[in-house]
Design a protein around this motif. Structure first.
Motif, PDB file in Angstrom:
ATOM      1  N   LEU A   2      34.268 -10.698   4.201  1.00 38.15           N
ATOM      2  CA  LEU A   2      35.117 -11.487   5.089  1.00 38.15           C
ATOM      3  C   LEU A   2      34.621 -12.928   5.195  1.00 38.15           C
ATOM      4  O   LEU A   2      33.432 -13.190   5.069  1.00 38.15           O
ATOM      5  N   THR A   3      35.544 -13.834   5.473  1.00 40.11           N
ATOM      6  CA  THR A   3      35.162 -15.226   5.690  1.00 40.11           C
ATOM      7  C   THR A   3      34.650 -15.399   7.116  1.00 40.11           C
ATOM      8  O   THR A   3      34.878 -14.544   7.988  1.00 40.11           O
ATOM      9  N   LYS A  36      23.191 -13.856   9.663  1.00 37.40           N
ATOM     10  CA  LYS A  36      22.276 -13.083   8.823  1.00 37.40           C
ATOM     11  C   LYS A  36      22.986 -12.761   7.512  1.00 37.40           C
ATOM     12  O   LYS A  36      24.206 -12.873   7.431  1.00 37.40           O
ATOM     13  N   PRO A  37      22.268 -12.332   6.492  1.00 37.85           N
ATOM     14  CA  PRO A  37      22.920 -11.992   5.223  1.00 37.85           C
ATOM     15  C   PRO A  37      23.972 -10.883   5.380  1.00 37.85           C
ATOM     16  O   PRO A  37      24.935 -10.827   4.628  1.00 37.85           O
ATOM     17  N   TYR A  38      23.798 -10.026   6.347  1.00 37.05           N
ATOM     18  CA  TYR A  38      24.674  -8.865   6.538  1.00 37.05           C
ATOM     19  C   TYR A  38      25.755  -9.079   7.592  1.00 37.05           C
ATOM     20  O   TYR A  38      26.653  -8.255   7.739  1.00 37.05           O
ATOM     21  N   GLY A  39      25.677 -10.172   8.376  1.00 35.89           N
ATOM     22  CA  GLY A  39      26.694 -10.379   9.396  1.00 35.89           C
ATOM     23  C   GLY A  39      26.334 -11.475  10.378  1.00 35.89           C
ATOM     24  O   GLY A  39      25.366 -12.216  10.197  1.00 35.89           O
ATOM     25  N   PHE A  40      27.152 -11.567  11.410  1.00 36.07           N
ATOM     26  CA  PHE A  40      26.956 -12.557  12.465  1.00 36.07           C
ATOM     27  C   PHE A  40      26.666 -11.833  13.775  1.00 36.07           C
ATOM     28  O   PHE A  40      27.309 -10.836  14.100  1.00 36.07           O
ATOM     29  N   ILE A  41      25.722 -12.379  14.538  1.00 31.89           N
ATOM     30  CA  ILE A  41      25.375 -11.833  15.843  1.00 31.89           C
ATOM     31  C   ILE A  41      25.874 -12.828  16.883  1.00 31.89           C
ATOM     32  O   ILE A  41      25.488 -13.999  16.865  1.00 31.89           O
ATOM     33  N   TYR A  42      26.753 -12.337  17.759  1.00 28.36           N
ATOM     34  CA  TYR A  42      27.373 -13.187  18.772  1.00 28.36           C
ATOM     35  C   TYR A  42      26.877 -12.829  20.163  1.00 28.36           C
ATOM     36  O   TYR A  42      26.736 -11.654  20.502  1.00 28.36           O
ATOM     37  N   SER A  43      26.644 -13.859  20.971  1.00 26.93           N
ATOM     38  CA  SER A  43      26.334 -13.689  22.388  1.00 26.93           C
ATOM     39  C   SER A  43      27.559 -14.122  23.183  1.00 26.93           C
ATOM     40  O   SER A  43      28.305 -15.003  22.762  1.00 26.93           O
ATOM     41  N   GLY A  61      24.705  -6.090  31.723  1.00 27.41           N
ATOM     42  CA  GLY A  61      24.939  -5.180  30.619  1.00 27.41           C
ATOM     43  C   GLY A  61      25.577  -5.792  29.390  1.00 27.41           C
ATOM     44  O   GLY A  61      25.803  -5.090  28.414  1.00 27.41           O
ATOM     45  N   ASN A  62      25.884  -7.093  29.435  1.00 25.64           N
ATOM     46  CA  ASN A  62      26.454  -7.670  28.212  1.00 25.64           C
ATOM     47  C   ASN A  62      25.323  -7.985  27.244  1.00 25.64           C
ATOM     48  O   ASN A  62      24.373  -8.658  27.566  1.00 25.64           O
ATOM     49  N   ALA A  63      25.447  -7.434  26.069  1.00 22.20           N
ATOM     50  CA  ALA A  63      24.431  -7.625  25.036  1.00 22.20           C
ATOM     51  C   ALA A  63      25.091  -8.269  23.823  1.00 22.20           C
ATOM     52  O   ALA A  63      26.296  -8.112  23.620  1.00 22.20           O
ATOM     53  N   PRO A  64      24.336  -8.980  23.020  1.00 23.08           N
ATOM     54  CA  PRO A  64      24.923  -9.542  21.791  1.00 23.08           C
ATOM     55  C   PRO A  64      25.521  -8.433  20.927  1.00 23.08           C
ATOM     56  O   PRO A  64      25.111  -7.270  21.006  1.00 23.08           O
ATOM     57  N   PHE A  65      26.494  -8.789  20.119  1.00 21.33           N
ATOM     58  CA  PHE A  65      27.095  -7.816  19.216  1.00 21.33           C
ATOM     59  C   PHE A  65      27.104  -8.373  17.795  1.00 21.33           C
ATOM     60  O   PHE A  65      27.142  -9.581  17.591  1.00 21.33           O
ATOM     61  N   LEU A  66      27.050  -7.461  16.835  1.00 27.73           N
ATOM     62  CA  LEU A  66      27.004  -7.794  15.414  1.00 27.73           C
ATOM     63  C   LEU A  66      28.351  -7.487  14.786  1.00 27.73           C
ATOM     64  O   LEU A  66      28.938  -6.438  15.036  1.00 27.73           O
ATOM     65  N   ILE A  67      28.831  -8.396  13.955  1.00 30.36           N
ATOM     66  CA  ILE A  67      29.997  -8.138  13.122  1.00 30.36           C
ATOM     67  C   ILE A  67      29.520  -8.189  11.668  1.00 30.36           C
ATOM     68  O   ILE A  67      28.989  -9.203  11.219  1.00 30.36           O
ATOM     69  N   GLU A  68      29.700  -7.084  10.963  1.00 32.66           N
ATOM     70  CA  GLU A  68      29.266  -6.993   9.574  1.00 32.66           C
ATOM     71  C   GLU A  68      30.165  -7.817   8.663  1.00 32.66           C
ATOM     72  O   GLU A  68      31.399  -7.757   8.778  1.00 32.66           O
ATOM     73  N   LYS A  69      29.577  -8.566   7.750  1.00 38.53           N
ATOM     74  CA  LYS A  69      30.339  -9.397   6.822  1.00 38.53           C
ATOM     75  C   LYS A  69      31.188  -8.580   5.853  1.00 38.53           C
ATOM     76  O   LYS A  69      32.301  -8.970   5.513  1.00 38.53           O
ATOM     77  N   GLU A  70      30.671  -7.484   5.398  1.00 42.78           N
ATOM     78  CA  GLU A  70      31.377  -6.675   4.390  1.00 42.78           C
ATOM     79  C   GLU A  70      32.587  -5.955   4.953  1.00 42.78           C
ATOM     80  O   GLU A  70      33.626  -5.883   4.312  1.00 42.78           O
ATOM     81  N   THR A  71      32.457  -5.399   6.164  1.00 44.04           N
ATOM     82  CA  THR A  71      33.490  -4.510   6.700  1.00 44.04           C
ATOM     83  C   THR A  71      34.242  -5.059   7.892  1.00 44.04           C
ATOM     84  O   THR A  71      35.331  -4.600   8.209  1.00 44.04           O
ATOM     85  N   GLY A  72      33.634  -5.986   8.634  1.00 40.25           N
ATOM     86  CA  GLY A  72      34.231  -6.461   9.885  1.00 40.25           C
ATOM     87  C   GLY A  72      33.961  -5.530  11.038  1.00 40.25           C
ATOM     88  O   GLY A  72      34.457  -5.732  12.144  1.00 40.25           O
ATOM     89  N   ASN A  73      33.149  -4.484  10.808  1.00 37.61           N
ATOM     90  CA  ASN A  73      32.799  -3.555  11.880  1.00 37.61           C
ATOM     91  C   ASN A  73      31.916  -4.226  12.910  1.00 37.61           C
ATOM     92  O   ASN A  73      31.051  -5.034  12.567  1.00 37.61           O
ATOM     93  N   ILE A  74      32.138  -3.848  14.164  1.00 36.62           N
ATOM     94  CA  ILE A  74      31.312  -4.355  15.261  1.00 36.62           C
ATOM     95  C   ILE A  74      30.261  -3.307  15.571  1.00 36.62           C
ATOM     96  O   ILE A  74      30.545  -2.139  15.694  1.00 36.62           O
TER      97      ILE A  74
END
Length: 74
Positions: A2-3, A36-43, A61-74
Motif C-alpha cells: 500500500l502507498t 518501519k519497513p513493515y508498516g506505520f505506527i500511529y499515535s 487506554g489509547n495506545a499507538p496502533f500499527l498498520i501493515e504496509k503489505e496488507t493494511g491490517n491494523i
C-alpha cells in the motif's frame, strides 16, 4: 504494498470508528508517526487534549496502533 496515502486513509477511518464509539473527537498526532519497513505506527489522542494540553482531556487506554504496509491490517 500500500502507498502511504492509502495507509493514512485506513488510519483515519480507524480513528473515525473510535470517535463514533466514544463520542470523543480524536486526532492522529502526525509528528509521532513512526515508519518501519513493515508498516506505520500511529499515535492518537483527543482533539481537546492536543489543543489545550490539559490532562483533563486525556483518553485512558489509547495506545499507538500499527498498520501493515503489505496488507493494511491494523
Amino acid at each position: 504494498m500500500l502507498t502511504k496515502n492509502e495507509i493514512e486513509k485506513i488510519g483515519q477511518e480507524y480513528i473515525n470508528e473510535i470517535q463514533k464509539r466514544t463520542g470523543i473527537e480524536m486526532i492522529i498526532v502526525s509528528y509521532r508517526t513512526i515508519e518501519k519497513p513493515y508498516g506505520f505506527i500511529y499515535s492518537y489522542t483527543s482533539k481537546k487534549l492536543f489543543e489545550t494540553k490539559d490532562d483533563r482531556y486525556a483518553v485512558a487506554g489509547n495506545a499507538p496502533f500499527l498498520i501493515e504496509k503489505e496488507t493494511g491490517n491494523i
